[in-house]
Structures are given as C-alpha cells and as structure tokens.
Design an enzyme around this catalytic site. Structure first.
Site, PDB file in Angstrom:
ATOM      1  N   HIS A 153       4.397   3.966   5.222  1.00 56.45           N
ATOM      2  CA  HIS A 153       4.963   5.057   6.017  1.00 56.45           C
ATOM      3  C   HIS A 153       4.346   4.997   7.404  1.00 56.45           C
ATOM      4  O   HIS A 153       3.123   5.033   7.555  1.00 56.45           O
ATOM      5  CB  HIS A 153       4.672   6.417   5.378  1.00 56.45           C
ATOM      6  CG  HIS A 153       5.280   7.559   6.138  1.00 56.45           C
ATOM      7  ND1 HIS A 153       6.548   8.036   5.881  1.00 56.45           N
ATOM      8  CD2 HIS A 153       4.812   8.287   7.192  1.00 56.45           C
ATOM      9  CE1 HIS A 153       6.825   9.021   6.709  1.00 56.45           C
ATOM     10  NE2 HIS A 153       5.789   9.208   7.530  1.00 56.45           N
ATOM     11  N   CYS A 154       5.190   4.888   8.413  1.00 58.02           N
ATOM     12  CA  CYS A 154       4.710   4.758   9.793  1.00 58.02           C
ATOM     13  C   CYS A 154       4.932   6.068  10.535  1.00 58.02           C
ATOM     14  O   CYS A 154       6.075   6.429  10.828  1.00 58.02           O
ATOM     15  CB  CYS A 154       5.439   3.616  10.510  1.00 58.02           C
ATOM     16  SG  CYS A 154       4.880   3.364  12.204  1.00 58.02           S
ATOM     17  N   PRO A 155       3.870   6.807  10.856  1.00 55.94           N
ATOM     18  CA  PRO A 155       4.052   8.074  11.567  1.00 55.94           C
ATOM     19  C   PRO A 155       4.587   7.891  12.981  1.00 55.94           C
ATOM     20  O   PRO A 155       5.214   8.795  13.531  1.00 55.94           O
ATOM     21  CB  PRO A 155       2.625   8.666  11.591  1.00 55.94           C
ATOM     22  CG  PRO A 155       1.721   7.494  11.451  1.00 55.94           C
ATOM     23  CD  PRO A 155       2.451   6.523  10.578  1.00 55.94           C
TER      24      PRO A 155
END
Length: 313
Positions: A153-155
């Site tokens: 998951h890439c913020p």
C-alpha cells in the site's frame, strides 16, 4: 476535481467507474501524502520551468531547446503514470455478499492448498472478505480489501499497488527518476554559471530538493527491478515467502518483465455472488467451499492459475 473525488480514488479519472478507491471512507488524512506528493511535483517543476528553464533558453553558448522539450515530455509521462497508479483499481477482490452457511463459519478451514508449478501454495481464508484468497493476494489493512497480486500500500498515491496498476507504478518510478536526474543536472549547470551562487535562489532550492529525493527514488527503482527479476512482490520479499529456488511465479528475468509490461491490462474482479449473476470472464472463481477453481473458457487466465492442479486440502 473536488477533494472528495481525490479521497475516494478519483473515479472521474480512473477509467474504472466502479472503483471507489482505497480511502472510500472520505478520510482526508489518508489522502494527505498523495496531495503533498502531487503538490511538491507541481511546485518544483513549475519553479524549474519559471526560473531555470527561462534562464537556460537565454544561454548564447548552447542550445537548450531540445533538452527542455525532453524534460517536459519526461514530466508529462511522470504525471500520467502517477495518476494512473493512483486512480486505477489495483485488483480489488470484492467482499462476499452472501455467506452460504453462516452457522458453520467457525468450522471453515483457515488454509487450503493448491499446487503451482510443482510448489504447494497455501490459500488463506479471509474472515473479512469471506473467501479464500487467490494465490499472491493479500488483505490490505488500509483499504480493508483483498488485493490481487498485492505488492504494497503506497500512501503517496493513496492506493494499493497490485496486479492491475503495478506497471504504472514501476513506470512512474522510472520516469520520475529520469525527471529528477535531468532537473538536477540542469539546475546545477545554472547554479554553476551564475555568480554569486545565491543570486539564483530558485534553481538552488530545486537542486537541493532533487538532491534529497534522487537517492531514495533511485533506490526504490533498483529494488523493484530486482523484484521483477526474481518474480516476487514487495509483500512476498519482506515476508520471505519464497526463496530463489522454490518461487513458482518466476519465469526468468526477460519473461517476468514481458509478463508485466507487454500483456493486456488484467480484467477487474467482482464478487462470487456477482459472478453467478453476470458470468464475467475471470481467471479464478470461488466454488462452493472448494477454494478457487479455474474458469476453463477464459483467454485472459493468468500464468499462475493455468498451473493449478489441485484445490483440495
């Protein structure tokens, strides 16, 4: 586009009209890194164009027009892939809407096994989504959804990176690396020919920002090049799921790259209940408590599902 559209995944830009994004709860805090990254990208590039480029085009010793045009093209591709990564469904597996026998939920086995390229892989039952996760899928705590071929998951893009948007994420890293490197070189050149150095503060500030970001971005790009070579995702690498000898998903360096960048974009998935109603073309489907089974008349079947030999424990 309003802040609500940004938070919920930007359906207006996605090309995936039914995708509600990872932050569909409307939490602006989750979208802040994405907004900050987009702001930094536009502000630094805008400052570079407004001051450094304008000065370089006045240089009488060298024609910078081709280099400036190249720089703008690279920035355009960087922005396109950034938005594609952020606004594309990464491979969300929809939650089950119907539980066939709710009274027996406690007795559902936690794992089932499939054989992929002569390697036994465990399918874990997801209590939240109510199905056995397909191979390489994982449940994202930020999105509260299972993601097919989950990488991470890439913020910074406010989205997961998975099966359907990994190629855009890698392309974004590649173009961003080139954009930072070229911008850094041009700003350093501008600072070198201007005396005193602080007389061109804009070029100096942009050069410092590029210098700070160039090493992490190049390091991340190199890390993902190694992952593709090994046929692994970030999740599989950090959790040590496979070694180089027992990884069933690798087909050699060149074919691994071809599988990611030269194949058609994978189809979106829908839940098992919706599958029974609409009969979409899916690589794998859930079948009556027996884990995932191969859909035989599907041309778009992924490599791993072609190798599934047994869905029983």
């Amino acid at each position: 586009m309003t802040s609500a559209n940004i938070v919920n995944g930007g359906n207006e830009l996605a090309g995936d009209p039914n995708y509600s994004g990872c932050s569909s709860d409307g939490n602006l805090c989750k979208a802040f890194p994405f907004i900050a990254a987009l702001t930094v990208l536009f502000v630094t590039t805008g400052t570079f164009n407004a001051f450094t480029v304008r000065s370089l085009l006045k240089d009488e010793n060298f024609n910078f027009i081709p280099i400036v045009v190249l720089s703008e093209i690279i920035f355009l591709f960087t922005l396109i892939n950034f938005l594609q990564t952020a606004f594309t469904d990464p491979g969300v597996l929809q939650k089950e809407k119907e539980v066939e026998d709710p009274d027996n939920d406690f007795h559902v086995p936690l794992f089932k096994n499939v054989v992929i390229n002569n390697t036994t892989v465990r399918l874990k039952y997801c209590d939240t989504c109510q199905f056995y996760r397909p191979p390489r899928a994982s449940h994202c705590s930020m999105c509260n959804r299972c993601i097919e071929n989950f990488d991470h998951h890439c913020p910074w893009v406010n989205n997961c990176v998975g099966k359907r948007n990994y190629r855009f994420f890698f392309s974004f890293l590649l173009w961003l690396s080139l954009h930072i490197l070229l911008t850094l070189i041009l700003c350093c050149y501008q600072c070198a020919i201007v005396l005193p150095l602080w007389s061109d503060v804009a070029s100096l500030v942009v050069a410092v920002i590029c210098l700070i970001t160039v090493f992490p971005i190049f390091g991340l790009l190199g890390f993902h090049i190694v992952l593709i070579k090994l046929g692994l995702t970030t999740n599989e690498k950090v959790t040590h799921k496979f070694t180089s000898s027992d990884n069933p998903y690798t087909y050699g360096c060149s074919k691994n790259f071809l599988n990611i960048f030269c194949k058609a974009k994978p189809l979106r998935s829908v839940g098992y209940t919706e599958f029974r109603q609409k009969q979409p073309r899916l690589a794998m489907i859930r079948g009556g408590g027996n884990g995932y089974k191969l859909q035989p008349n599907d041309d778009n079947v992924s490599e791993y599902s072609l190798q599934v030999e047994n869905t029983d424990v």
